[in-house]
Design an enzyme around this catalytic site. Structure first.
Site, PDB file in Angstrom:
ATOM      1  N   TYR A 288      41.504  44.933  39.620  1.00 11.02           N
ATOM      2  CA  TYR A 288      40.762  43.718  39.258  1.00 11.02           C
ATOM      3  C   TYR A 288      40.776  43.569  37.743  1.00 11.02           C
ATOM      4  O   TYR A 288      40.565  44.541  37.015  1.00 11.02           O
ATOM      5  CB  TYR A 288      39.310  43.822  39.748  1.00 11.02           C
ATOM      6  CG  TYR A 288      38.454  42.629  39.355  1.00 11.02           C
ATOM      7  CD1 TYR A 288      38.346  41.527  40.199  1.00 11.02           C
ATOM      8  CD2 TYR A 288      37.782  42.603  38.134  1.00 11.02           C
ATOM      9  CE1 TYR A 288      37.581  40.430  39.832  1.00 11.02           C
ATOM     10  CE2 TYR A 288      37.015  41.503  37.760  1.00 11.02           C
ATOM     11  CZ  TYR A 288      36.919  40.425  38.621  1.00 11.02           C
ATOM     12  OH  TYR A 288      36.169  39.341  38.259  1.00 11.02           O
TER      13      TYR A 288
ATOM     14  N   GLU B 155      40.426  35.141  35.810  1.00  6.00           N
ATOM     15  CA  GLU B 155      40.382  36.310  36.699  1.00  6.00           C
ATOM     16  C   GLU B 155      41.711  36.513  37.411  1.00  6.00           C
ATOM     17  O   GLU B 155      42.326  35.559  37.875  1.00  6.00           O
ATOM     18  CB  GLU B 155      39.265  36.074  37.731  1.00  6.00           C
ATOM     19  CG  GLU B 155      39.046  37.214  38.690  1.00  6.00           C
ATOM     20  CD  GLU B 155      38.015  36.834  39.760  1.00  6.00           C
ATOM     21  OE1 GLU B 155      36.835  37.186  39.580  1.00  6.00           O
ATOM     22  OE2 GLU B 155      38.385  36.188  40.762  1.00  6.00           O
TER      23      GLU B 155
END
Ligand code: GDP
Ligand code: MN
Length: 403
Positions: A116, A204
């Site tokens: 992530y 993101e």
């Protein structure tokens, strides 16, 4: 403002991040050709891995069945048909789900591990911060709850930006080795560049992946296979390219109409339409409606400088919501003048008509003129009642709706 994944991938790729190539289609009849193109361009050939992904402004697509790995033109077509004819329901959409009109067909990759990576603003330190975790792919909120130590943070200096040594430190902490380190650093710097270049509020990549080792890439490849960017609306005036990516189909139509008239409107689940000036007063109005047993159908702040036309549009928006069984107007005239509101009520009554009960509380600038206008229009608006104060208004509208 939000954009689709395919647009976010484009922004990332422009900043130098490796992103598998893909194509957007809007019809299942294009899926077979898009599959063949994707695998051919990736040097895979028929039978190669590709991925079909619903393009909607919500995540959780994987679990909802709206990210499908396919290995033939037939499978790609089948996946496309399913996604274009079903609503996507995920933990981010609510039970009603979202229509899917666009699909991304991209080259698929084999995954050895998912990470992530994101940047957002940390209000506590008043810095943008890079957030990274070796536990990627899954919901980051869950990782934050179950295993907060697995989330790494690197503050970004407002003038100097993310420094290569910071990115390298993160890459090592995440467990990247060999050639992966340099590749991960490149992605991190590209994410940081994209974030600053486009006035983002969130950028993101989830997941950032490492592919399994091959002869040509013995350490695997670090690739971004999903991307999500949100932008600061206040910066859109200087982000023409981003602004052009806006997809009205993804927005609530009523909220969109409100935005065009500079009204702050948010649709809610209740049945009492609220028209208020000032965000604080709008919040207080919703609280007091709830306190008296009612449920607001919306948050609406018409602001201080709204024109009669904008306020009339606000009534149109409220009255076009079929769930609305009563309307409460609560104006404390400061900059906003009560007579402007009264004129708009009369105009809305003429144009759309108040078939539901309307309770009006006016106070402040030009209140006498406003009341006189409403008094004169009483015959045209039979469902209207005047209220003396905020509590009285809330009680009256709740009684009218529930009674
Ligand atoms: P999201 O669920 O909306 O965040 O959609 P993602 O694009 O992140 O996809 C969800 C999951 O599908 C990822 O975490 C991966 O596990 C898987 N996935 C997506 N693309 C690929 C791919 O090209 N290859 C493989 N093997 N898995 C993929
Ligand atoms: Mn994802």
């Amino acid at each position: 403002m939000k954009v689709h994944e395919y647009q976010a991938r484009q922004i990332l790729a422009e900043a130098g991040a490796p992103v598998p190539a893909g194509e957007v289609i809007e019809s299942a009849s294009d899926a077979a050709r898009a599959y063949t193109d994707a695998v051919t361009n990736a040097g895979l050939g028929e039978g190669g891995l590709a991925v079909v992904k619903a393009q909607v402004h919500a995540g959780g697509r994987g679990k909802a069945g709206f990210v499908k790995l396919v290995k033939s033109a037939g499978e790609a077509t089948e996946a496309a048909e399913f996604m274009l004819s079903n609503k996507m329901v995920s933990y981010q959409t609510g039970a009603e789900g979202l229509d899917v009109t666009k699909l991304l067909v991209a080259a698929g990759v084999d995954i050895a591990k998912e990470y992530y990576l994101a940047i957002t603003t940390d209000r506590a330190t008043r810095r943008n911060v890079m957030i990274a975790s070796a536990e990627g792919g899954v919901e980051i909120e869950q990782v934050a709850k179950d295993n907060p130590d697995a989330i790494l943070k690197e503050p970004i200096h407002p003038l100097m930006g993310l420094q290569p040594h910071q990115a390298r430190r993160l890459a090592f902490k995440l467990g990247f080795t060999g050639k992966q380190v340099g590749q991960a650093v490149k992605v991190m710097l590209a994410l940081s560049t994209s974030y600053h270049r486009h006035d983002c509020s969130l950028a993101e990549i989830n997941p950032l992946v490492v592919t399994p080792p091959t002869d040509t890439h013995p350490d695997g490849e670090v690739l971004a296979i999903d991307a999500k960017f949100n932008f600061d609306d206040n910066a859109l005036f200087r982000q023409k390219k981003v602004a052009a990516m806006f997809d009205a189909a993804e927005e609530n139509p009523a909220e969109l109409r409100a935005k065009e008239h500079d009204l702050s409107y948010i649709a809610l689940d209740g049945n009492i339409g609220c028209l208020v000036n000032g965000a604080g007063l709008a919040m207080a109005t919703m609280d007091i409606v709830k306190h008296h047993g009612g449920e607001p159908a919306n948050f609406l702040d018409v602001g201080g400088s709204a024109t009669k036309e904008a306020v009339t549009e606000a009534f149109r928006i409220i009255l076009s919501d079929e769930a609305v069984k009563g309307v409460m107007v609560n104006i404390f005239g400061g900059i906003m003048r009560c007579d402007v509101i009264a004129d708009a009520i009369v105009a809305a009554a003429k144009e759309v008509g108040f078939k539901v009960p309307l309770v009006v509380r006016l106070e402040g600038t030009n209140v006498e003129a406003g009341r006189a206008i409403l008094e004169g229009a009483k015959g045209d608006i039979p469902t209207m009642q005047a209220a003396t104060d905020l509590g009285d208004a809330a009680q009256k509208v709740v009684a009218a709706v529930n009674g």
